[in-house]
Design a protein around this motif. Structure first.
Motif, PDB file in Angstrom:
ATOM      1  N   ASP A   1      24.907   5.344 -28.323  1.00 14.28           N
ATOM      2  CA  ASP A   1      25.106   6.328 -29.383  1.00 14.28           C
ATOM      3  C   ASP A   1      23.739   6.787 -29.885  1.00 14.28           C
ATOM      4  N   SER A   2      23.099   7.674 -29.140  1.00 11.05           N
ATOM      5  CA  SER A   2      21.741   8.073 -29.494  1.00 11.05           C
ATOM      6  C   SER A   2      21.681   9.390 -30.266  1.00 11.05           C
ATOM      7  N   ARG A   3      22.759  10.163 -30.290  1.00 12.36           N
ATOM      8  CA  ARG A   3      22.782  11.408 -31.053  1.00 12.36           C
ATOM      9  C   ARG A   3      22.920  11.071 -32.528  1.00 12.36           C
ATOM     10  N   VAL A   4      22.115  11.734 -33.363  1.00  9.58           N
ATOM     11  CA  VAL A   4      22.105  11.453 -34.796  1.00  9.58           C
ATOM     12  C   VAL A   4      22.498  12.713 -35.555  1.00  9.58           C
ATOM     13  N   GLU A   5      23.431  12.552 -36.479  1.00 10.64           N
ATOM     14  CA  GLU A   5      23.796  13.626 -37.396  1.00 10.64           C
ATOM     15  C   GLU A   5      23.455  13.129 -38.795  1.00 10.64           C
ATOM     16  N   LEU A   6      22.549  13.837 -39.450  1.00 10.23           N
ATOM     17  CA  LEU A   6      22.085  13.453 -40.785  1.00 10.23           C
ATOM     18  C   LEU A   6      22.724  14.392 -41.795  1.00 10.23           C
ATOM     19  N   LEU A   7      23.431  13.822 -42.765  1.00  8.72           N
ATOM     20  CA  LEU A   7      24.153  14.596 -43.770  1.00  8.72           C
ATOM     21  C   LEU A   7      23.526  14.378 -45.137  1.00  8.72           C
TER      22      LEU A   7
END
Length: 140
Positions: free
Chosen positions: A37-43
């Motif tokens: 899980d290397s994709r990062v979504e920063l909220l």
């Protein structure tokens, strides 16, 4: 304090206001892409932020089309490692907030052309017209 996101010397988004979500990314990595899980979504919730009201308002107005229920989302998936993607997403969010927090540029005050510039413009037009008139007799 190490996980806080520093925007400028005085503006800091506390780590408690940031939400990170991880998922599988596309791109380089071979078979590892299917398991990591290397994709990062920063909220970041702009409305619930602890930043000064003026900064929040500017960011909200500047990125109104990007906000979903007042939340600004940034993703990063160009690196193979989750840590590098986390850094990239944080840098992107910091850049967005930095640009959004800047005051709008001063409005341009309309000015009239000077008398000298008007005269130079008309003189140039007359010279050009004379050049073209001089060519007219060459074809007959």
């Amino acid at each position: 304090m190490a996980d806080d996101l520093r925007i400028t010397r005085t503006l800091v988004i506390p780590a408690s206001e940031l939400v990170e979500r991880f998922s599988r990314s596309s791109g380089p990595g071979g078979q590892g892409v299917n398991t990591t899980d290397s994709r990062v979504e920063l909220l970041w919730d702009v409305d619930a932020s602890s930043l000064p009201g003026v900064v929040r308002t500017r960011v909200r107005e500047r990125y109104a089309d990007r906000l979903v229920d007042g939340v600004l989302a940034v993703t990063a998936q160009e690196h193979r490692s989750q840590l590098d993607n986390r850094r990239a997403a944080r840098e992107r969010l910091a850049d967005l907030v930095r640009q959004g927090a800047m005051p709008p540029p001063a409005k341009r005050r309309p000015t009239k052309p000077t008398r000298g510039s008007q005269r130079r413009r008309l003189d140039a037009k007359k010279r050009r017209g004379e050049v073209k008139r001089g060519r007219a007799g060459d074809w007959s």
